[in-house]
Design a protein around this motif. Sequence first.
Motif, PDB file in Angstrom:
ATOM      1  N   ARG A  45       0.844  -1.204   0.000  1.00  0.00           N
ATOM      2  CA  ARG A  45       0.000   0.000   0.000  1.00  0.00           C
ATOM      3  C   ARG A  45       0.874   1.247   0.000  1.00  0.00           C
ATOM      4  O   ARG A  45       1.859   1.324   0.728  1.00  0.00           O
ATOM      5  CB  ARG A  45      -0.927   0.012   1.223  1.00  0.00           C
ATOM      6  N   THR A  83      -7.609  -9.944   3.863  1.00  0.00           N
ATOM      7  CA  THR A  83      -7.251  -8.694   3.186  1.00  0.00           C
ATOM      8  C   THR A  83      -6.248  -7.907   4.023  1.00  0.00           C
ATOM      9  O   THR A  83      -6.299  -7.942   5.254  1.00  0.00           O
ATOM     10  CB  THR A  83      -8.494  -7.802   2.927  1.00  0.00           C
ATOM     11  N   LEU A  84      -5.344  -7.214   3.351  1.00  0.00           N
ATOM     12  CA  LEU A  84      -4.458  -6.267   4.044  1.00  0.00           C
ATOM     13  C   LEU A  84      -4.953  -4.840   3.819  1.00  0.00           C
ATOM     14  O   LEU A  84      -4.226  -3.880   4.012  1.00  0.00           O
ATOM     15  CB  LEU A  84      -3.018  -6.425   3.543  1.00  0.00           C
ATOM     16  N   GLY A  85      -6.204  -4.732   3.401  1.00  0.00           N
ATOM     17  CA  GLY A  85      -6.781  -3.417   3.121  1.00  0.00           C
ATOM     18  C   GLY A  85      -7.471  -2.789   4.329  1.00  0.00           C
ATOM     19  O   GLY A  85      -8.203  -1.818   4.170  1.00  0.00           O
TER      20      GLY A  85
END
Lengths: 427, 186
Positions: free
Chosen positions: B83, B181-183
């Motif tokens: 990100r 998720t890494l969101g």
Amino acid sequence: MTLRISDLVNAEASLVSRRCWSDPDVYALEKRGIFGRSWLFLGHESQISNPGDFVQAYMAETPIILSRGTDARIYANVNSCTHRGLPVCRADHGNTKRFICPYHNWSYSVEGDLVAIPQEGALCNKPDKAQLGLKRVSRVESWRGLVFGCFDEQIEPLESYLGDMRFYLDAFLDRFAGGIEFLGAPHRWVINANWKLPVENQLGDVNHGAFLHSAIIPREAQDLIEELGLSVVPRPGHGATFRLMPEDSPVDDMAWGMEGLGGMFGGDEVQEYLREIQAQAASRVGDIRARMKGLTYGIYPNLSFLWSNTSFKVSHPRGPGKVEYWSWAVVPADAPDHIKKILRTNYSSFFGPGGILEQEDSEVWIQQFQGSNIDYADDRPYYYGLGLGEEKVHPELPGLVSVTANEFYARHFYARWRDELQAVEDT
Amino acid sequence: MSELSLQTTPEQQRALERFYHYEARLLDARQYQQWLTLVSPDIRYLMPSRVNVMVDNRQRGKESMISVERELEGEDSLGCPIREESYLHLMVRVERAFKINSWSENPPARTRRIVGNVELMAQEGDALSVLSNFHLYYARPGNADCIYSGQRRDLLVPAEQGYSISRREVVMDYANIEVPTLGLLL
């Protein structure tokens, strides 16, 4: 096995049994009939540009070292010591002279040849090292820098395997005078789903955008995608979707990279750079391909290319119900570093393990796999009949062409898949 | 960063912890709109990718041989961080969470964060460099529960609600990414 492949996919591949995604016997057949006999993506030449460079790869569940030899040629070997089977390479990428097994220090050259057995000095009978190198992948070929390997010596050449898919890949790859570059180690994450689910999503399933992704993609944007969008099957199993932009479209509507968050908000210099690439596109790839604004591509069996957000992805199976999904951001190789750093966010903002959009997709694949395990509903195969028979030949575009709502890309995929499994189910 | 943290007064340490506890409570309570008010409009929100690197023989015997920094493909690298976000990205994420068709959060995840090891590492003018660790328990219907673990490297500036986050780098502890998720807002 009692299950017959002919029971799973009907003649026109408009009905596909849930077991295709969930049955362990089907997966065992896939390992032989699909992954044992197809060209599988290993990496890009930009990752191994110097002698001694290597990256790790997989061919289905088989770990592979892809390397550049001291002779500048490309090698692909199974990452498993000939002595006791341990991996001899542990890093994602790097440069080395030797791959060394930790157990007894058998050492291999970057080409995969066995060069040292520390124990042999104490013994009278020396093993024949020439016979004990790492197991080599039978065939390795590359096209436009994309490197593929195949376990089957008899496979057709890579170029004919890709067939007319090359026409569509070149619409992107050949836009850049310096070619493309894969950035860094792949993002790799585990999804509890069957490997074909991510593949099918990228192969041509444009029309889930309006629904699954409606929290992010505005309806008007999706309408425009569907209005200008075309779906192509250049050869069964491969697929390409893109928008064919009208000839009088403004450059900013047509140019690759402008619609990602990096392109949109990365500043004037990036936008000028993207306009310049578009200005050269017609002379590099011809008029019609210069007007292509890509969506998603699939290359049989498990390589995807997300042109709109510029990422290559591989769906590596880990059994019928698990995928190790790999993806890389891709940029023009000769772009200045600071522009590469902005363009990579066209991928990572929306896709990859932290992407705003892709979290919805992986959720769907997990749930679809769970649905495929409902054996009580075996008499309710999934319906793939949308647009049956509506695909046509096109005067300027090779392959069969249709609107994006037509599911023929998936029918062709599952028909090929069925035929290839049938060829091995009794052997 | 091998040095001890700065000497802080109990009040300053308390103020930092108070801020992080408040932030964690807002996120666990899904009050993302209020969380966004803790973020500076010029924020850089980063998550490096984590790579298995070769051991460099010349570094043998030194701590640098196995340093965490070598494993990170961050914003200055020519790899691909997971990100690299601005306020705009975070705003999109927050808005998305309040739409009924954000399917991967419908129903939403149940989370619980524990933030600790808060260390003030440097101060330049108003701006504070602060490290903190977190564990996050994450449960969603239909998915196996999981733990997120990581370190946050923040730049904080004093603001009405204690501080404002003007830079955050989240170093996740993972080999293969096994979480859905890494969101998340971490």
